[in-house]
Design a protein around this motif. Sequence first.
Motif, mmCIF file in Angstrom:
data_model
loop_
_atom_site.group_PDB
_atom_site.id
_atom_site.type_symbol
_atom_site.label_atom_id
_atom_site.label_comp_id
_atom_site.label_asym_id
_atom_site.label_seq_id
_atom_site.Cartn_x
_atom_site.Cartn_y
_atom_site.Cartn_z
ATOM 1 N N SER A 13 0.854 -1.188 0.000
ATOM 2 C CA SER A 13 0.000 0.000 0.000
ATOM 3 C C SER A 13 0.886 1.233 0.000
ATOM 4 O O SER A 13 1.835 1.310 0.771
ATOM 5 C CB SER A 13 -0.895 0.021 1.241
ATOM 6 O OG SER A 13 -1.773 -1.079 1.199
ATOM 7 N N VAL A 14 0.567 2.182 -0.871
ATOM 8 C CA VAL A 14 1.370 3.386 -1.029
ATOM 9 C C VAL A 14 0.454 4.599 -0.876
ATOM 10 O O VAL A 14 -0.597 4.665 -1.513
ATOM 11 C CB VAL A 14 2.033 3.421 -2.423
ATOM 12 C CG1 VAL A 14 2.788 4.699 -2.630
ATOM 13 C CG2 VAL A 14 2.928 2.206 -2.606
ATOM 14 N N SER A 15 0.858 5.532 -0.024
ATOM 15 C CA SER A 15 0.086 6.759 0.170
ATOM 16 C C SER A 15 0.572 7.840 -0.774
ATOM 17 O O SER A 15 1.771 8.078 -0.887
ATOM 18 C CB SER A 15 0.226 7.247 1.615
ATOM 19 O OG SER A 15 -0.314 6.301 2.492
ATOM 20 N N LEU A 16 -0.386 8.481 -1.442
ATOM 21 C CA LEU A 16 -0.101 9.583 -2.346
ATOM 22 C C LEU A 16 -0.758 10.849 -1.791
ATOM 23 O O LEU A 16 -1.505 10.778 -0.816
ATOM 24 C CB LEU A 16 -0.632 9.279 -3.750
ATOM 25 C CG LEU A 16 -0.001 8.123 -4.507
ATOM 26 C CD1 LEU A 16 -0.583 8.034 -5.916
ATOM 27 C CD2 LEU A 16 1.499 8.227 -4.586
ATOM 28 N N PRO A 17 -0.518 11.989 -2.415
ATOM 29 C CA PRO A 17 -1.152 13.232 -1.943
ATOM 30 C C PRO A 17 -2.678 13.110 -1.889
ATOM 31 O O PRO A 17 -3.276 12.296 -2.576
ATOM 32 C CB PRO A 17 -0.724 14.261 -3.003
ATOM 33 C CG PRO A 17 0.561 13.731 -3.552
ATOM 34 C CD PRO A 17 0.393 12.228 -3.529
ATOM 35 N N MET A 24 -0.220 -1.561 -4.930
ATOM 36 C CA MET A 24 0.563 -1.766 -6.142
ATOM 37 C C MET A 24 1.901 -2.406 -5.845
ATOM 38 O O MET A 24 2.307 -2.522 -4.700
ATOM 39 C CB MET A 24 0.799 -0.420 -6.836
ATOM 40 C CG MET A 24 1.624 0.559 -6.004
ATOM 41 S SD MET A 24 1.980 2.108 -6.871
ATOM 42 C CE MET A 24 3.184 1.552 -8.066
ATOM 43 N N ARG A 25 2.579 -2.777 -6.913
ATOM 44 C CA ARG A 25 3.954 -3.245 -6.834
ATOM 45 C C ARG A 25 4.800 -2.295 -7.679
ATOM 46 O O ARG A 25 4.275 -1.634 -8.572
ATOM 47 C CB ARG A 25 4.075 -4.675 -7.344
ATOM 48 C CG ARG A 25 3.722 -4.828 -8.812
ATOM 49 C CD ARG A 25 3.917 -6.248 -9.310
ATOM 50 N NE ARG A 25 3.454 -6.395 -10.675
ATOM 51 C CZ ARG A 25 4.117 -6.011 -11.753
ATOM 52 N NH1 ARG A 25 5.304 -5.450 -11.632
ATOM 53 N NH2 ARG A 25 3.614 -6.177 -12.967
ATOM 54 N N PRO A 26 6.101 -2.236 -7.418
ATOM 55 C CA PRO A 26 6.957 -1.400 -8.269
ATOM 56 C C PRO A 26 7.163 -2.070 -9.636
ATOM 57 O O PRO A 26 6.984 -3.277 -9.781
ATOM 58 C CB PRO A 26 8.274 -1.314 -7.492
ATOM 59 C CG PRO A 26 8.253 -2.468 -6.565
ATOM 60 C CD PRO A 26 6.822 -2.813 -6.296
ATOM 61 N N PHE A 149 3.254 9.008 -8.397
ATOM 62 C CA PHE A 149 3.128 7.630 -8.879
ATOM 63 C C PHE A 149 4.434 7.158 -9.515
ATOM 64 O O PHE A 149 4.916 6.062 -9.227
ATOM 65 C CB PHE A 149 1.978 7.498 -9.888
ATOM 66 C CG PHE A 149 1.995 6.184 -10.605
ATOM 67 C CD1 PHE A 149 1.610 5.021 -9.957
ATOM 68 C CD2 PHE A 149 2.430 6.096 -11.916
ATOM 69 C CE1 PHE A 149 1.657 3.794 -10.609
ATOM 70 C CE2 PHE A 149 2.482 4.873 -12.575
ATOM 71 C CZ PHE A 149 2.089 3.725 -11.922
ATOM 72 N N ASP A 150 5.014 7.980 -10.384
ATOM 73 C CA ASP A 150 6.262 7.603 -11.063
ATOM 74 C C ASP A 150 7.380 7.314 -10.061
ATOM 75 O O ASP A 150 8.157 6.385 -10.246
ATOM 76 C CB ASP A 150 6.707 8.695 -12.040
ATOM 77 C CG ASP A 150 5.876 8.733 -13.312
ATOM 78 O OD1 ASP A 150 5.048 7.813 -13.535
ATOM 79 O OD2 ASP A 150 6.043 9.691 -14.095
ATOM 80 N N ARG A 151 7.461 8.102 -8.997
ATOM 81 C CA ARG A 151 8.495 7.895 -7.981
ATOM 82 C C ARG A 151 8.387 6.495 -7.374
ATOM 83 O O ARG A 151 9.381 5.807 -7.187
ATOM 84 C CB ARG A 151 8.365 8.967 -6.885
ATOM 85 C CG ARG A 151 9.631 9.582 -6.457
ATOM 86 C CD ARG A 151 9.524 10.679 -5.411
ATOM 87 N NE ARG A 151 8.223 11.094 -4.924
ATOM 88 C CZ ARG A 151 7.507 12.112 -5.439
ATOM 89 N NH1 ARG A 151 7.962 12.795 -6.449
ATOM 90 N NH2 ARG A 151 6.345 12.435 -4.924
ATOM 91 N N VAL A 152 7.168 6.063 -7.090
ATOM 92 C CA VAL A 152 6.953 4.743 -6.499
ATOM 93 C C VAL A 152 7.123 3.644 -7.553
ATOM 94 O O VAL A 152 7.792 2.642 -7.316
ATOM 95 C CB VAL A 152 5.553 4.653 -5.859
ATOM 96 C CG1 VAL A 152 5.269 3.253 -5.360
ATOM 97 C CG2 VAL A 152 5.414 5.660 -4.735
#
Length: 187
Positions: A13-17, A24-26, A149-152
Amino acid sequence: MFKPSAYSFEERSVSLPFGVVLHMRPANSIDVEQAQTEAGQAIRDFLMSQGALAAFGVPNSLLAQHGLGLDESDEDGVFSSGDEEAANDFLAERLRRFLGLSSFVSSVLLFEQLVSSWEHVGNEKGEPLALSRDAIGQFLLHKDMKSAFDRVAYSVQATVSAEGNELPVSQPGSGEAVRTTAWDAKS
């Protein structure tokens, strides 16, 4: 030295603004290559027919004849003016727009591959949005979302790039290179 935890491709789980959470997965190198190839196809289709990018959530206002500045017309008279510097600046701006569009389409395609679900993403009425190419495109057009998103998504590639291969550099033919193949078998 290889660090397995630094190259994890497990979903997380990834938190965005704005409180958005992506599950997601990288991306791995195959994901990236596949997205870039498909983005190239979409851009080619766009150059043939501007409607091809509507499926990626790109607003019609950007797809208008001069919105992206990718058409061949010279309504402003830039090329016929004889001002070579102005013509070069005009072409450079067209290229920047084209590359930005290509990067955007690649991100939409990667998002489709990597994200299994999202939370706190809704329409104007606050109703949850289902994952779709159009919704993803509109989502990534929001301020800071594409870069976050791109960073993650590219975290593994960034780690590999930052670390390099961690082998000492030697001059070609010096015989000082680290042996990277198996030793000869002895019977």
